[in-house]
Design a protein around this motif. Structure first.
Motif, PDB file in Angstrom:
ATOM      1  N   VAL A 144       0.847  -1.197   0.000  1.00  0.00           N
ATOM      2  CA  VAL A 144       0.000   0.000   0.000  1.00  0.00           C
ATOM      3  C   VAL A 144       0.881   1.245   0.000  1.00  0.00           C
ATOM      4  O   VAL A 144       2.096   1.182   0.144  1.00  0.00           O
ATOM      5  CB  VAL A 144      -0.928   0.034   1.234  1.00  0.00           C
ATOM      6  N   SER A 145       0.217   2.393  -0.153  1.00  0.00           N
ATOM      7  CA  SER A 145       0.835   3.691   0.085  1.00  0.00           C
ATOM      8  C   SER A 145      -0.277   4.625   0.514  1.00  0.00           C
ATOM      9  O   SER A 145      -1.466   4.276   0.433  1.00  0.00           O
ATOM     10  CB  SER A 145       1.526   4.227  -1.175  1.00  0.00           C
ATOM     11  N   ASP A 146       0.078   5.805   1.007  1.00  0.00           N
ATOM     12  CA  ASP A 146      -0.949   6.806   1.229  1.00  0.00           C
ATOM     13  C   ASP A 146      -1.604   7.134  -0.103  1.00  0.00           C
ATOM     14  O   ASP A 146      -0.952   7.140  -1.151  1.00  0.00           O
ATOM     15  CB  ASP A 146      -0.344   8.075   1.832  1.00  0.00           C
ATOM     16  N   ALA A 147      -2.892   7.401  -0.084  1.00  0.00           N
ATOM     17  CA  ALA A 147      -3.624   7.703  -1.318  1.00  0.00           C
ATOM     18  C   ALA A 147      -3.502   9.192  -1.643  1.00  0.00           C
ATOM     19  O   ALA A 147      -3.729  10.042  -0.770  1.00  0.00           O
ATOM     20  CB  ALA A 147      -5.086   7.324  -1.172  1.00  0.00           C
ATOM     21  N   PRO A 148      -3.122   9.548  -2.861  1.00  0.00           N
ATOM     22  CA  PRO A 148      -3.097  10.968  -3.242  1.00  0.00           C
ATOM     23  C   PRO A 148      -4.494  11.571  -3.141  1.00  0.00           C
ATOM     24  O   PRO A 148      -5.505  10.870  -3.274  1.00  0.00           O
ATOM     25  CB  PRO A 148      -2.618  10.933  -4.700  1.00  0.00           C
ATOM     26  N   GLU A 149      -4.551  12.863  -2.915  1.00  0.00           N
ATOM     27  CA  GLU A 149      -5.852  13.530  -2.791  1.00  0.00           C
ATOM     28  C   GLU A 149      -6.635  13.444  -4.095  1.00  0.00           C
ATOM     29  O   GLU A 149      -7.851  13.251  -4.085  1.00  0.00           O
ATOM     30  CB  GLU A 149      -5.652  14.989  -2.381  1.00  0.00           C
ATOM     31  N   GLU A 150      -5.961  13.624  -5.199  1.00  0.00           N
ATOM     32  CA  GLU A 150      -6.612  13.513  -6.503  1.00  0.00           C
ATOM     33  C   GLU A 150      -5.867  12.460  -7.320  1.00  0.00           C
ATOM     34  O   GLU A 150      -4.699  12.653  -7.647  1.00  0.00           O
ATOM     35  CB  GLU A 150      -6.616  14.848  -7.241  1.00  0.00           C
ATOM     36  N   LEU A 151      -6.543  11.377  -7.612  1.00  0.00           N
ATOM     37  CA  LEU A 151      -5.907  10.293  -8.368  1.00  0.00           C
ATOM     38  C   LEU A 151      -6.682  10.040  -9.652  1.00  0.00           C
ATOM     39  O   LEU A 151      -7.885   9.770  -9.619  1.00  0.00           O
ATOM     40  CB  LEU A 151      -5.874   9.006  -7.532  1.00  0.00           C
ATOM     41  N   ARG A 152      -5.981  10.147 -10.772  1.00  0.00           N
ATOM     42  CA  ARG A 152      -6.581   9.867 -12.073  1.00  0.00           C
ATOM     43  C   ARG A 152      -5.652   8.920 -12.825  1.00  0.00           C
ATOM     44  O   ARG A 152      -4.457   8.874 -12.547  1.00  0.00           O
ATOM     45  CB  ARG A 152      -6.786  11.162 -12.864  1.00  0.00           C
ATOM     46  N   PRO A 153      -6.209   8.168 -13.784  1.00  0.00           N
ATOM     47  CA  PRO A 153      -5.371   7.198 -14.511  1.00  0.00           C
ATOM     48  C   PRO A 153      -4.428   7.859 -15.511  1.00  0.00           C
ATOM     49  O   PRO A 153      -4.510   7.641 -16.720  1.00  0.00           O
ATOM     50  CB  PRO A 153      -6.415   6.310 -15.215  1.00  0.00           C
ATOM     51  N   LYS A 154      -3.519   8.679 -14.989  1.00  0.00           N
ATOM     52  CA  LYS A 154      -2.507   9.285 -15.844  1.00  0.00           C
ATOM     53  C   LYS A 154      -1.399   8.273 -16.116  1.00  0.00           C
ATOM     54  O   LYS A 154      -1.222   7.310 -15.378  1.00  0.00           O
ATOM     55  CB  LYS A 154      -1.935  10.531 -15.169  1.00  0.00           C
ATOM     56  N   ARG A 155      -0.637   8.536 -17.165  1.00  0.00           N
ATOM     57  CA  ARG A 155       0.396   7.581 -17.586  1.00  0.00           C
ATOM     58  C   ARG A 155       1.383   7.289 -16.459  1.00  0.00           C
ATOM     59  O   ARG A 155       1.738   6.142 -16.220  1.00  0.00           O
ATOM     60  CB  ARG A 155       1.140   8.128 -18.804  1.00  0.00           C
ATOM     61  N   ARG A 156       1.842   8.327 -15.734  1.00  0.00           N
ATOM     62  CA  ARG A 156       2.831   8.109 -14.691  1.00  0.00           C
ATOM     63  C   ARG A 156       2.280   7.225 -13.578  1.00  0.00           C
ATOM     64  O   ARG A 156       2.964   6.323 -13.076  1.00  0.00           O
ATOM     65  CB  ARG A 156       3.278   9.451 -14.107  1.00  0.00           C
ATOM     66  N   ASP A 157       1.035   7.489 -13.177  1.00  0.00           N
ATOM     67  CA  ASP A 157       0.456   6.709 -12.084  1.00  0.00           C
ATOM     68  C   ASP A 157       0.140   5.278 -12.513  1.00  0.00           C
ATOM     69  O   ASP A 157       0.332   4.336 -11.734  1.00  0.00           O
ATOM     70  CB  ASP A 157      -0.808   7.396 -11.560  1.00  0.00           C
ATOM     71  N   LEU A 158      -0.335   5.103 -13.737  1.00  0.00           N
ATOM     72  CA  LEU A 158      -0.563   3.748 -14.245  1.00  0.00           C
ATOM     73  C   LEU A 158       0.751   2.973 -14.298  1.00  0.00           C
ATOM     74  O   LEU A 158       0.813   1.798 -13.926  1.00  0.00           O
ATOM     75  CB  LEU A 158      -1.202   3.794 -15.632  1.00  0.00           C
ATOM     76  N   ALA A 159       1.813   3.649 -14.752  1.00  0.00           N
ATOM     77  CA  ALA A 159       3.114   2.990 -14.837  1.00  0.00           C
ATOM     78  C   ALA A 159       3.615   2.608 -13.449  1.00  0.00           C
ATOM     79  O   ALA A 159       4.179   1.519 -13.265  1.00  0.00           O
ATOM     80  CB  ALA A 159       4.118   3.905 -15.535  1.00  0.00           C
TER      81      ALA A 159
END
Length: 237
Positions: free
Chosen positions: A42-57
């Protein structure tokens, strides 16, 4: 604080997370939440999370790193819960289910197959094989003014498309089923008539790939088979 969950593994898994960034900007720090027999990454959840390329990667990189050291239960991108205690409670409540899934996925990867067919070629096949479809089409092209004709032809063709592509989908899955431990059908989209995932033991990958290539060759150029993998077995969690 809300928690983002990447995957579940057995407590004995090495869980090498060093150097891996979590989702978010700036990247969050990975950690584990443990129960007696299981661990969740796990990790702390970002306040705003969207399926951007960096986060998906970042999400997929966690799965790939852990898969290199053992079996994982990869969660789909975007799984967030309230806190570490909520994660631990689920691990404890569903221990047996998680352990059964880990055993089922051991030594396996996922391959996803999508299949489509050239619509013009399919229509030519239907007109060639169906006397009724040819008759209706000829009457329309001949200028017969009957508003019911296009509707009738459309219904006939739609039924033929469903039947033919349904049979082809069954043939494809049947041809590959013997090389997979499990299979999972998903809703197809667009011009595709098949969206199926196969859980393949790593020792059978070459045989599975050869069978898929032979199948594509046998179906011919009117069909478009697109195989992705090896993947983390998301479809089987």
């Amino acid at each position: 604080m809300a928690v983002y969950v990447y995957t579940v593994v057995d407590r004995t898994h090495p869980q090498r997370l060093d150097g891996l960034p979590g989702v978010g900007d700036p990247p969050t720090t990975l950690r584990t939440v443990d129960s007696e027999k299981l661990s969740a990454v796990v990790s702390d959840a970002p306040e705003e999370l969207r399926p951007k390329r960096r986060d998906l990667a970042a999400h997929h990189a966690v799965q790939e790193r852990l898969m290199g050291d053992g079996t994982v239960l990869p969660l789909q991108f975007g799984f967030i819960t309230t806190d570490d205690d909520a994660v631990r409670a689920v691990l404890e409540e569903r221990t047996e289910w998680f352990l059964e899934r880990l055993r089922a996925l051991e030594g396996c990867v996922e391959y996803n197959l999508k299949a489509g067919q050239d619509q013009s070629a399919l229509l030519r096949q239907i007109l060639r094989d169906s006397e009724e479809a040819r008759r209706l089409n000829d009457e329309i092209r001949g200028g017969r003014e009957d508003p019911q004709l296009p509707f009738t032809l459309g219904e006939l063709v739609a039924g033929e498309v469903r039947d033919r592509q349904g049979r082809t989908a069954e043939t494809i899955v049947d041809s590959l089923r013997g090389f997979a431990r499990e299979e999972h059908a998903s809703q197809s989209a667009g011009d595709d008539f098949l969206n199926a995932s196969f859980l393949v033991e790593q020792g059978k990958e070459k045989s599975f790939l050869a069978a898929e290539q032979e199948l594509a060759k046998g179906l011919g150029s009117d069909y478009d088979l697109r195989l992705r993998g090896p993947l983390a077995p998301y479809s089987f969690v």
